[in-house]
Scaffold this active site. Structure first.
Site, PDB file in Angstrom:
ATOM      1  N   ARG A 198       2.273  10.752   5.691  1.00 13.98           N
ATOM      2  CA  ARG A 198       2.159   9.509   4.908  1.00 13.98           C
ATOM      3  C   ARG A 198       2.818   9.681   3.550  1.00 13.98           C
ATOM      4  O   ARG A 198       3.474   8.759   3.047  1.00 13.98           O
ATOM      5  CB  ARG A 198       0.685   9.109   4.757  1.00 13.98           C
ATOM      6  CG  ARG A 198       0.027   8.689   6.057  1.00 13.98           C
ATOM      7  CD  ARG A 198      -1.389   8.210   5.843  1.00 13.98           C
ATOM      8  NE  ARG A 198      -1.438   6.954   5.124  1.00 13.98           N
ATOM      9  CZ  ARG A 198      -2.557   6.420   4.632  1.00 13.98           C
ATOM     10  NH1 ARG A 198      -3.710   7.056   4.768  1.00 13.98           N
ATOM     11  NH2 ARG A 198      -2.525   5.264   3.992  1.00 13.98           N
ATOM     12  N   CYS A 213      -5.068   8.901  -3.261  1.00  8.25           N
ATOM     13  CA  CYS A 213      -5.010   8.998  -1.798  1.00  8.25           C
ATOM     14  C   CYS A 213      -4.623   7.628  -1.270  1.00  8.25           C
ATOM     15  O   CYS A 213      -3.767   6.968  -1.835  1.00  8.25           O
ATOM     16  CB  CYS A 213      -6.359   9.469  -1.242  1.00  8.25           C
ATOM     17  SG  CYS A 213      -7.740   8.413  -1.717  1.00  8.25           S
TER      18      CYS A 213
END
Length: 283
Positions: free
Chosen positions: A180, A238
């Site tokens: 990611r 995050c």
């Protein structure tokens, strides 16, 4: 004070004269809803068995605000958060222990919020419920009302501009999975990639196969190799401020203070005007 507690230490504390308030924050990120499957039900898991005396706390409703431009798990309204904690029996003068189903992310979110809002003694059960060796309870306790009043501590919270600045002047860690960060996949947010200047530091690398944190010395070495050491300004983000809280907790175990960008990638990527970096390099 150590930010984590072992199952044996918790058992001793519960048997003592001043047992801690225990919060069950079982939750997990799931894409089941998008796939038309039932989502994980933390309250049902709690009802099936929990640490004796533990009170269930709903991450989505009590530890986060309404999803929107500020991210998928923005900060909760402080008055509502304080009321939820008092209902759970949280008081300023009484220790708090939080746990989840073992991943540690949800428990870390509760730990971070309580610490950020001024609670002096809150710890996470290392390894979560799977580490607990005692009996489980199905009765739902009704705790006495607590007296905790949230009072945010300066310096432990980042917004989008602060995260961007820290990526240039200090160390900004991206706690998501490497793919990611690199922008190879993005199953949830508008676009993949990372904040320019941020370093990839998956939070999954902070724990062993049993879900418990690595020894403090190992964590210290890991973060030092990333430039995150005591005396350096460190921030973490995050996807939505949940797994990032777990990385802040790992840094605390290593003795390195860090701030959390709560909006994280879900907020950053929602604004097309913000720059996005892709690939393995920070820039």
């Amino acid at each position: 004070m150590n930010a984590i507690i072992s199952a044996s230490e918790l058992a001793d504390g519960l048997a003592g004269d001043t047992p801690p308030v225990v919060l069950d924050v079982r939750w997990q990120l799931t894409l089941a809803k998008a796939a038309g499957e039932p989502a994980f039900d933390g309250r049902a898991a709690y009802a099936s068995g929990h640490v004796p005396g533990a009170v269930y706390v709903d991450l989505d409703r009590e530890l986060a605000g309404t999803p929107g431009p500020r991210g998928r798990h923005p900060l909760p309204d402080l008055a509502e958060f304080g009321a939820a904690m008092r209902r759970a029996g949280v008081s300023a003068a009484r220790p708090v222990v939080v746990y989840d189903g073992g991943q540690g992310w949800a428990a870390a979110r509760a730990w971070w919020l309580l610490r950020w809002t001024g609670h002096p003694d809150v710890r996470v059960l290392d390894g979560g419920l799977p580490s607990w060796q005692g009996e489980l309870q199905t009765d739902v306790p009704v705790p006495a009302e607590g007296d905790f009043e949230p009072a945010p501590v300066a310096g432990e919270l980042l917004d989008a501009d602060g995260a961007a600045a820290l990526a240039r002047s200090g160390v900004l860690l991206d706690a998501r999975a490497g793919e990611r960060y690199r922008g190879e996949v993005e199953p949830i947010d508008r676009v993949g990639g990372h904040i320019p200047g941020a370093l990839s530091a998956p939070t999954t690398d902070n724990v062993g196969p049993d879900g418990r944190f690595l020894p403090a010395g190992d964590l210290r070495d890991r973060f030092k190799a990333l430039g995150a050491a005591e005396g350096t300004r460190v921030g973490v983000y995050c996807g939505s401020g949940v797994s990032g809280a777990h990385e802040v907790l790992a840094l605390a175990v290593a003795g390195v203070p860090a701030a959390l960008y709560v909006g994280s990638w879900s907020e950053w990527s929602s604004d097309p005007s913000r720059p996005v970096a892709v690939g393995p390099d920070p820039q």
